[in-house]
Design a protein around this motif. Structure first.
Motif, PDB file in Angstrom:
ATOM      1  N   LYS A  26       0.838  -1.204   0.000  1.00 46.85           N
ATOM      2  CA  LYS A  26       0.000   0.000   0.000  1.00 46.85           C
ATOM      3  C   LYS A  26       0.870   1.250   0.000  1.00 46.85           C
ATOM      4  CE  LYS A  26      -3.566   2.623   2.333  1.00 46.85           C
ATOM      5  NZ  LYS A  26      -4.541   2.721   3.436  1.00 46.85           N
ATOM      6  N   LYS A  27       1.918   1.235   0.815  1.00 47.55           N
ATOM      7  CA  LYS A  27       2.818   2.391   0.879  1.00 47.55           C
ATOM      8  C   LYS A  27       3.495   2.625  -0.470  1.00 47.55           C
ATOM      9  CE  LYS A  27       4.579   3.163   4.821  1.00 47.55           C
ATOM     10  NZ  LYS A  27       3.950   4.493   5.090  1.00 47.55           N
ATOM     11  N   ARG A  28       3.857   1.549  -1.153  1.00 41.14           N
ATOM     12  CA  ARG A  28       4.488   1.699  -2.469  1.00 41.14           C
ATOM     13  C   ARG A  28       3.490   2.225  -3.503  1.00 41.14           C
ATOM     14  NH1 ARG A  28       9.609  -0.349  -2.535  1.00 41.14           N
ATOM     15  NH2 ARG A  28      10.139  -2.080  -1.130  1.00 41.14           N
ATOM     16  N   ILE A  29       2.263   1.747  -3.459  1.00 39.28           N
ATOM     17  CA  ILE A  29       1.257   2.183  -4.428  1.00 39.28           C
ATOM     18  C   ILE A  29       0.925   3.654  -4.247  1.00 39.28           C
ATOM     19  CG2 ILE A  29      -1.169   1.917  -5.091  1.00 39.28           C
ATOM     20  CD1 ILE A  29      -0.842  -1.101  -4.555  1.00 39.28           C
ATOM     21  N   VAL A  30       0.780   4.085  -2.993  1.00 42.74           N
ATOM     22  CA  VAL A  30       0.493   5.497  -2.717  1.00 42.74           C
ATOM     23  C   VAL A  30       1.608   6.386  -3.254  1.00 42.74           C
ATOM     24  CG1 VAL A  30       0.259   7.212  -0.874  1.00 42.74           C
ATOM     25  CG2 VAL A  30      -0.971   5.042  -0.714  1.00 42.74           C
ATOM     26  N   ALA A  31       2.858   5.977  -3.029  1.00 45.58           N
ATOM     27  CA  ALA A  31       3.994   6.763  -3.522  1.00 45.58           C
ATOM     28  C   ALA A  31       4.079   6.725  -5.041  1.00 45.58           C
ATOM     29  CB  ALA A  31       5.294   6.245  -2.900  1.00 45.58           C
ATOM     30  N   ALA A  32       3.769   5.559  -5.637  1.00 47.52           N
ATOM     31  CA  ALA A  32       3.860   5.406  -7.085  1.00 47.52           C
ATOM     32  C   ALA A  32       2.883   6.323  -7.814  1.00 47.52           C
ATOM     33  CB  ALA A  32       3.608   3.956  -7.474  1.00 47.52           C
ATOM     34  N   ARG A  33       1.767   6.617  -7.185  1.00 46.83           N
ATOM     35  CA  ARG A  33       0.791   7.530  -7.794  1.00 46.83           C
ATOM     36  C   ARG A  33       1.363   8.932  -7.968  1.00 46.83           C
ATOM     37  NH1 ARG A  33      -4.305   5.332  -4.178  1.00 46.83           N
ATOM     38  NH2 ARG A  33      -4.873   3.573  -5.549  1.00 46.83           N
ATOM     39  N   HIS A  34       2.379   9.246  -7.185  1.00 44.64           N
ATOM     40  CA  HIS A  34       3.068  10.530  -7.310  1.00 44.64           C
ATOM     41  C   HIS A  34       4.438  10.358  -7.977  1.00 44.64           C
ATOM     42  CE1 HIS A  34       0.171  11.085  -3.973  1.00 44.64           C
ATOM     43  NE2 HIS A  34       0.057  12.308  -4.464  1.00 44.64           N
ATOM     44  N   GLN A  35       4.595   9.196  -8.643  1.00 42.85           N
ATOM     45  CA  GLN A  35       5.838   8.862  -9.348  1.00 42.85           C
ATOM     46  C   GLN A  35       7.045   8.893  -8.414  1.00 42.85           C
ATOM     47  OE1 GLN A  35       5.932  11.578 -12.698  1.00 42.85           O
ATOM     48  NE2 GLN A  35       4.586  10.257 -13.907  1.00 42.85           N
ATOM     49  N   LYS A  36       6.860   8.363  -7.224  1.00 40.83           N
ATOM     50  CA  LYS A  36       7.926   8.303  -6.233  1.00 40.83           C
ATOM     51  C   LYS A  36       8.003   6.907  -5.641  1.00 40.83           C
ATOM     52  CE  LYS A  36       7.456  13.157  -4.804  1.00 40.83           C
ATOM     53  NZ  LYS A  36       7.185  14.069  -3.659  1.00 40.83           N
ATOM     54  N   GLN A  37       9.047   6.667  -4.850  1.00 42.21           N
ATOM     55  CA  GLN A  37       9.160   5.456  -4.056  1.00 42.21           C
ATOM     56  C   GLN A  37       9.300   5.869  -2.592  1.00 42.21           C
ATOM     57  OE1 GLN A  37      11.125   1.904  -5.397  1.00 42.21           O
ATOM     58  NE2 GLN A  37      11.882   2.914  -7.247  1.00 42.21           N
ATOM     59  N   PRO A  38       8.640   5.166  -1.669  1.00 37.68           N
ATOM     60  CA  PRO A  38       8.688   5.547  -0.256  1.00 37.68           C
ATOM     61  C   PRO A  38      10.102   5.417   0.317  1.00 37.68           C
ATOM     62  CG  PRO A  38       7.611   3.424  -0.515  1.00 37.68           C
ATOM     63  CD  PRO A  38       7.801   3.975  -1.891  1.00 37.68           C
ATOM     64  N   LYS A  39      10.583   6.471   0.951  1.00 36.45           N
ATOM     65  CA  LYS A  39      11.951   6.482   1.471  1.00 36.45           C
ATOM     66  C   LYS A  39      12.244   5.387   2.493  1.00 36.45           C
ATOM     67  CE  LYS A  39      12.968  11.364   0.587  1.00 36.45           C
ATOM     68  NZ  LYS A  39      13.358  12.668   1.190  1.00 36.45           N
TER      69      LYS A  39
END
Length: 323
Positions: free
Chosen positions: A206-219
């Motif tokens: 879930k954390k990865r998907i949320v970040a991916a929506r903003h074209q990012k990866q969770p730190k």
């Protein structure tokens, strides 16, 4: 008799390990008690927050995790290259985030002048801290003990919260790593407490998907850096988009109302790892039941047992590839 943890962890064979901690008696101490109706759901947040905090302290990266009602899954990567670059000061500063250290290490961090014998002791302490900061047993200890104390304080009781010994599995190759990560990320769907990966609370996916929506990866999580190649940056050997597509498609299929078949030709990860779609579904849904304390392809397990002078056990089945 269980093997000593030091004998189960071998960086020469793999830096990736799947760890599982269970609550005592597998009671619902983190979720909702179906008998009393009392909810302990907030404790899953405690575990997740502590887990991500420790990732910022240790030289141990988090590849995947799922905080369930009565147990925790986490896939860890021991980053020996990263910790080798840390100075004495950085090692001590990181350790002080979770423990006080010694009087001399505290003075060292403050920049106070120390006699030579004290500096020798500081260096010795720093080496001890360095070893602990890449030790999975220390990582799990620093994760579990504060949660147990916090839960006991809330319950106004004493005693164990977690079972005394966590389970660990060595993931010997990319096939084992991908299978285990997907299994962990899909745990909430498999036990029907969530319908989709993006709604799976307290999970890495879930954390990865949320970040991916903003074209990012969770730190806080170990990043995906693409398929293996020369001068490859530090990270997971897969493309993020490929992995998320694999998890999403697998999650849709394991739901009872969404029967179907994965088309392996559409999934680059399965193609590269040479895993058939049929075998993948079996691996992703029954990983825990079909694997022992080392996981990999037939070749990887055979090499591991030979190099470590260990006799192969019946549960050490290799991940099946395409025929």
């Amino acid at each position: 008799m269980p093997r000593a943890r030091s004998q189960q962890i071998s960086l020469q064979d793999t830096p990736y390990y799947h760890c599982i901690s269970r609550c005592v008696r597998r009671a619902f101490l983190c979720g909702e008690d179906l008998i009393s109706g009392e909810s302990f759901e907030h404790r899953r947040g405690w575990v997740e927050n502590r887990l991500l905090f420790l990732a910022s302290v240790f030289a141990i990266d988090i590849c995947a995790y799922a905080v369930m009602s009565n147990h925790l899954h986490v896939v860890l990567h021991i980053n020996s290259e990263k910790i080798a670059k840390w100075s004495t000061l950085e090692v001590i500063q990181r350790w002080h985030k979770i423990h006080k250290g010694t009087l001399f290490t505290q003075q060292y961090v403050r920049g106070e002048s120390l006699p030579e014998y004290a500096l020798t002791l500081v260096e010795s302490s720093a080496e001890t801290f360095r070893n602990r900061l890449m030790d999975i047993s220390w990582f799990m200890k620093e994760l579990n003990e504060p949660i147990a104390r916090q839960a006991n304080f809330e319950d106004k009781c004493t005693g164990r919260f977690w079972e005394g010994r966590f389970k660990s599995q060595a993931l010997l190759d990319e096939a084992a790593l991908a299978a285990c990560m997907a299994y962990v990320d899909l745990n909430p769907l498999r036990v029907k407490i969530s319908r989709t990966p993006e709604t799976s609370e307290f999970t890495s996916v879930k954390k990865r998907i949320v970040a991916a929506r903003h074209q990012k990866q969770p730190k806080p999580l170990y990043p995906f850096v693409g398929n293996p190649r020369e001068n490859m940056p530090d990270g997971l050997p897969f493309h993020l988009s490929d992995y998320l597509e694999l998890v999403d498609m697998t999650g849709r299929i394991i739901r009872e109302d969404k029967r179907g078949l994965i088309d392996a030709s559409l999934l680059p990860i399965l193609q590269r790892l040479n895993i058939s779609s049929e075998n993948w579904l079996c691996i992703a849904t029954e990983f825990g039941a079909r694997t022992g304390n080392v996981v990999g392809t037939e070749h990887s397990i055979a090499y591991y047992c030979e190099s470590n002078h260990r006799q192969r056990k019946p549960r050490q089945q290799g991940i099946k590839l395409l025929a």
